[in-house]
Design a protein around this motif. Sequence first.
Motif, mmCIF file in Angstrom:
data_model
loop_
_atom_site.group_PDB
_atom_site.id
_atom_site.type_symbol
_atom_site.label_atom_id
_atom_site.label_comp_id
_atom_site.label_asym_id
_atom_site.label_seq_id
_atom_site.Cartn_x
_atom_site.Cartn_y
_atom_site.Cartn_z
ATOM 1 N N LEU A 4 -8.300 -2.732 -4.636
ATOM 2 C CA LEU A 4 -7.932 -3.194 -5.959
ATOM 3 C C LEU A 4 -7.147 -4.624 -5.940
ATOM 4 N N ASP A 5 -6.387 -5.012 -4.827
ATOM 5 C CA ASP A 5 -5.640 -6.018 -4.711
ATOM 6 C C ASP A 5 -6.456 -7.199 -3.964
ATOM 7 N N HIS A 6 -7.074 -8.046 -4.517
ATOM 8 C CA HIS A 6 -8.175 -8.950 -3.840
ATOM 9 C C HIS A 6 -7.197 -10.482 -3.728
ATOM 10 N N ARG A 7 -5.835 -10.657 -3.775
ATOM 11 C CA ARG A 7 -5.368 -11.744 -3.629
ATOM 12 C C ARG A 7 -5.203 -12.133 -2.086
ATOM 13 N N PRO A 8 -5.102 -11.422 -1.192
ATOM 14 C CA PRO A 8 -5.171 -11.878 0.317
ATOM 15 C C PRO A 8 -6.552 -12.484 0.638
ATOM 16 N N LYS A 62 1.925 5.111 2.179
ATOM 17 C CA LYS A 62 1.534 3.820 2.937
ATOM 18 C C LYS A 62 0.102 3.822 3.088
ATOM 19 N N ASP A 63 -0.532 4.705 3.434
ATOM 20 C CA ASP A 63 -1.784 5.003 3.301
ATOM 21 C C ASP A 63 -2.434 4.562 1.803
ATOM 22 N N ILE A 64 -1.825 5.237 0.912
ATOM 23 C CA ILE A 64 -2.223 4.990 -0.593
ATOM 24 C C ILE A 64 -2.101 3.499 -0.930
ATOM 25 N N GLY A 65 -0.906 2.874 -0.501
ATOM 26 C CA GLY A 65 -0.697 1.472 -0.686
ATOM 27 C C GLY A 65 -1.809 0.677 -0.022
ATOM 28 N N LYS A 104 -10.684 10.473 -7.256
ATOM 29 C CA LYS A 104 -9.578 9.607 -6.788
ATOM 30 C C LYS A 104 -9.832 9.257 -5.416
ATOM 31 N N CYS A 105 -9.012 8.637 -4.717
ATOM 32 C CA CYS A 105 -9.236 8.055 -3.565
ATOM 33 C C CYS A 105 -8.796 9.409 -2.364
ATOM 34 N N GLY A 106 -9.455 8.968 -1.431
ATOM 35 C CA GLY A 106 -9.553 10.303 -0.446
ATOM 36 C C GLY A 106 -7.907 10.190 0.086
#
Length: 188
Positions: free
Chosen positions: A48-52, A38-41, A1-3
């Motif tokens: 994972l979100d490549h939209r920007p 907030k950090d997880i977001g 999992k993510c840090g």
Amino acid sequence: KCGTMSSGPGTPGKAAGSPLPAGRKRDSVGLPAHPIIKDIGEIHSRLLDHRPVIQGEIRYFIKEFEEKRGLREVRVLENLNTMIYETNDQILPKCEQVMHGDLNEVLKRLQAANHRILTLQQREQEERKLQIDTLMAGEKQRLAHWEVFMKDQHNKRAEVDEEHRKAMERLKEQYAEMEKDLAKYSSF
């Protein structure tokens, strides 16, 4: 999992029972939940979100395309404008000058050819009139000769008929005399 960032009891600078600023809640372990979420977001959106990133690339591509296309269209329009000015200022007057010179020459040639044709037509009409006059005179002469010929034929026929009639009368007279002579000799 993510840090994940953990600020447990061994984390320096914070005590396990320290009071939280107003508006923050503690999770079941006693840590503030909002910064972790907030950090997880942020981690989620970065990984994972490549939209920007994609939207930035799309904006860059559109900007480059429009600039290059705009510059290319501007160059095409400038070239067309230059070509139109050159055509209007240089080529068109030259073409008009050449055209007027050639058309004047062609007009002179056509007038000369027209004059020659008219002369030939007049000669042809004169020759045709002469031929028609000659033919008409020949026809009149033939008709006159024909009438003379027919009169001569009629006269000759009348002469031949008259000679034939006279010959028939002579023969009748001769046969009548021969019958008389024959009658004289047969009575003997």
